[in-house]
Design a protein around this motif. Sequence first.
Motif: not given
Length: 209
Positions: A126, A188-189, A121
């Motif tokens: 993110y 996130f992604w 992180y």
Amino acid sequence: MTAHDPVPTRGFTGRARAADRDPRLPPGQYDARDTWPVLSAEVTPRLDAADWTLRVGGLVARPRTWTWAEAHALPPSRYAGDIHCVTSWSKFGVRFGGVSLDTFLAGAGGPLPAATHVVAYAHTGYTANLPLADVTGGRAWIVWEYDGEPLPPEHGGPARLIVPHLYFWKSVKWVAGLELLDHDEPGFWEKNGYHHRGDPWREERYAGD
Ligand SMILES: Nc1nc2c(c(=O)[nH]1)N[C@H]1C(S)=C(S)[C@@H](COP(=O)(O)O)O[C@H]1N2
Ligand SMILES: [Mo]
């Protein structure tokens, strides 16, 4: 060219291109050469090195936090090689300097037997998930130098994670820490449809690839 000119077949030009193709280039990628695109989901934070910290927590024997000075007192380690972004650029022969993630994990007493995954992180929030096996054994670094110079803020300075054998979205910029877990937890992604592992040689771009 007129209609009577010989037209090379698709197969012929395809083979010619395959022969010219740089073997360092994974499938579906192109060589970004001297450019280094910036890919950030967030506004570049202005982080003072003096305020930067790195935390290794979760399923480790002795969770701990390093300051900038403490991290710089650790044995240095370098990565020289290639990087691959899922948006299809690759960059060859980049040089990063910092400390191996193995050194930080050892400094936290090592992973507990139950640890299988990590979430890395950023100071911005993110996140990216990774199998523990992908960030151990000399394959991941916390870096603060690029080409012997301080890592620029837009590229994650003062310090970022790099896991260069996976697509570069796993290489969290402005890294704040790693949490070791006994399960996989999308970042996130990955929550937005990207692959959980992201091996560029297997073209693991999206979930299900
Ligand atoms: N904190 C944070 N780290 C991040 C990102 C981001 O948006 N925020 N983007 C990822 C993606 S998609 C890529 S390709 C690389 C890009 O690094 P660069 O901007 O230094 O090329 O950082 C990764 N790490
Ligand atoms: Mo990316």
